[in-house]
Design an enzyme around this catalytic site. Structure first.
Site, PDB file in Angstrom:
ATOM      1  N   ARG A  23      15.265  30.699  14.613  1.00  0.00           N
ATOM      2  CA  ARG A  23      16.214  30.295  15.646  1.00  0.00           C
ATOM      3  C   ARG A  23      15.611  30.524  17.032  1.00  0.00           C
ATOM      4  NH1 ARG A  23      22.502  31.940  17.198  1.00  0.00           N
ATOM      5  NH2 ARG A  23      23.281  29.885  16.683  1.00  0.00           N
TER       6      ARG A  23
ATOM      7  N   GLY B 119      30.196  27.778  14.225  1.00  0.00           N
ATOM      8  CA  GLY B 119      30.460  29.163  14.569  1.00  0.00           C
ATOM      9  C   GLY B 119      31.938  29.487  14.491  1.00  0.00           C
ATOM     10  N   ARG B 120      32.617  29.497  15.640  1.00  0.00           N
ATOM     11  CA  ARG B 120      34.014  29.930  15.654  1.00  0.00           C
ATOM     12  C   ARG B 120      34.933  29.037  14.830  1.00  0.00           C
ATOM     13  NH1 ARG B 120      35.711  32.839  21.310  1.00  0.00           N
ATOM     14  NH2 ARG B 120      33.905  34.224  21.466  1.00  0.00           N
TER      15      ARG B 120
ATOM     16  N   TYR C  62      17.110  38.511  22.630  1.00  0.00           N
ATOM     17  CA  TYR C  62      16.664  39.644  21.826  1.00  0.00           C
ATOM     18  C   TYR C  62      15.128  39.725  21.803  1.00  0.00           C
ATOM     19  CZ  TYR C  62      21.585  39.827  20.810  1.00  0.00           C
ATOM     20  OH  TYR C  62      22.940  39.914  20.964  1.00  0.00           O
TER      21      TYR C  62
ATOM     22  N   GLN D  80      19.841  36.577   8.549  1.00  0.00           N
ATOM     23  CA  GLN D  80      19.164  36.497   9.846  1.00  0.00           C
ATOM     24  C   GLN D  80      18.582  37.864  10.208  1.00  0.00           C
ATOM     25  OE1 GLN D  80      20.996  36.500  13.845  1.00  0.00           O
ATOM     26  NE2 GLN D  80      20.343  34.358  13.975  1.00  0.00           N
TER      27      GLN D  80
END
Length: 358
Positions: free
Chosen positions: A228, A314-315, A181, A100
């Site tokens: 993304r 993810g987690r 971002y 990424q």
């Protein structure tokens, strides 16, 4: 609870995947100070190779792109060598790697970067956020507005980073246009007050993202690129306006990106299912969807409903290196240790037990 939709094969770009799970990108802050991933990163990603598609943590395409301490880069020979260790570890276990590419823009602090310069952004507007630095939390400073020439140079930085990722053995790259971002800052009217070709209208605010995606497609091939996006995601001080404004922005952007025939669209979804359905209908290739607050029983829902082709984890995957086996066998999951998410060493990174050792 049925996960049958997850166990169907899928072609994504140049990849033939055996199921519909993937590793979602997660910042872990464990690279060397110069931005090169080390042996621990190779072990961490290699442990999770059974997820098939491994999307790495955000990786800066330039020194100006760094937002946080000890995040990886992909713009020097040392970075390429570090990432080669990661890609080899994942490939050896049958997985594929998309690195990424993430430019933090105004979500940065001079103390976190190698050059200690002022952050850059579409406009000189602070995110107004607390950010962790080596001396503790500080406020994000007011960034410097990029000139048009510097926007073009930033596109060139991403292009070099994409080529470097392929040189490191990656199967592709994911453009990070989400989560507050730099690319997301260009898309958001509260962060982008430009009056030139890169600000103002929906078309102008989308221009940087589209030009960047086109440049990377020209460099490494569209079928090696994912992107993304996170419509209406309120991270990093972003406020994209009311629902109709958000829908108009992303329907335009995704329609333009769809003409490039990229490998996939990765949506960090916060709840507008009408928008999700319309983007799914616009997009010609694979769609990946991550939802906030999704529990174990809901992992397959979007794939089963036809809203997504892949459900990145993810987690769940962070704490369970063998998450695919655990879901297939309905085995219990390791809990996440929040104290070890960011920074440190092996603890909370590579020492979560697999089923055989639990």
């Amino acid at each position: 609870m049925t996960f049958s939709a997850l166990w169907q094969p899928l072609t994504l770009g140049r990849l033939d995947l055996s199921h519909r799970l993937a590793l979602a990108p997660m910042t872990r802050n464990r690279s060397s100070p110069d931005g090169a991933p080390g042996d621990l990163a190779a072990e961490y990603y290699g442990q999770r190779a059974s997820l098939g598609l491994i999307i790495t943590e955000g990786t800066q395409p330039s020194a100006d792109g760094q937002g946080y301490a000890n995040t990886p880069g992909i713009y020097t020979p040392e970075h390429v060598e570090g990432w080669r260790g990661v890609t080899e570890a994942v490939h050896a276990r049958g997985g594929a790697v998309f690195i990424q590419l993430m430019h933090a823009g105004r979500m940065s602090h001079p103390d976190n970067t190698p050059h200690h310069r002022q952050p850059v952004a579409p406009s000189a507007i602070s995110a107004g956020q607390d950010i962790l630095t080596p001396t503790g939390p500080q406020k994000t400073p007011t960034p410097r507005s990029l000139s048009v020439e510097e926007i073009h140079a930033t596109v060139a930085d991403f292009r070099h980073a994409a080529a470097s990722a392929i040189a490191a053995g990656a199967d592709g790259v994911e453009i990070h246009g989400a989560n507050g971002y730099l690319l997301h800052q260009f898309l958001s009217p509260n962060a982008n007050h430009r009056t030139d070709a890169y600000g103002g209208s929906i078309e102008n605010r989308s221009r940087f993202v589209i030009e960047l995606a086109q440049a990377l497609a020209d460099e490494i091939g569209a079928d090696r690129i994912g992107i993304r996006l996170s419509p209406a995601m309120p991270l990093g001080g972003i406020n994209e306006g009311d629902t109709e404004r958000v829908r108009a922005q992303y329907r335009h952007l995704v329609a333009e990106l769809a003409t490039l025939n990229l490998a996939y669209l990765h949506l960090h979804h916060v709840g507008d299912d009408e928008l999700l359905r319309s983007l799914r209908n616009i997009w010609p290739t694979a769609v990946l969807v991550v939802r906030y607050g999704r529990n174990r029983e809901q992992i397959a829902d979007d794939v089963a409903a036809g809203l997504a082709d892949v459900a990145p984890l993810g987690r769940f995957a962070l704490a369970n290196p063998d998450i695919v086996e655990r879901l297939r066998s309905n085995a219990p999951l390791n809990p996440v240790d929040p104290s070890t998410l960011y920074g440190g060493g092996a603890a909370g990174y590579t020492d979560y037990p697999a089923l055989a050792n639990a």
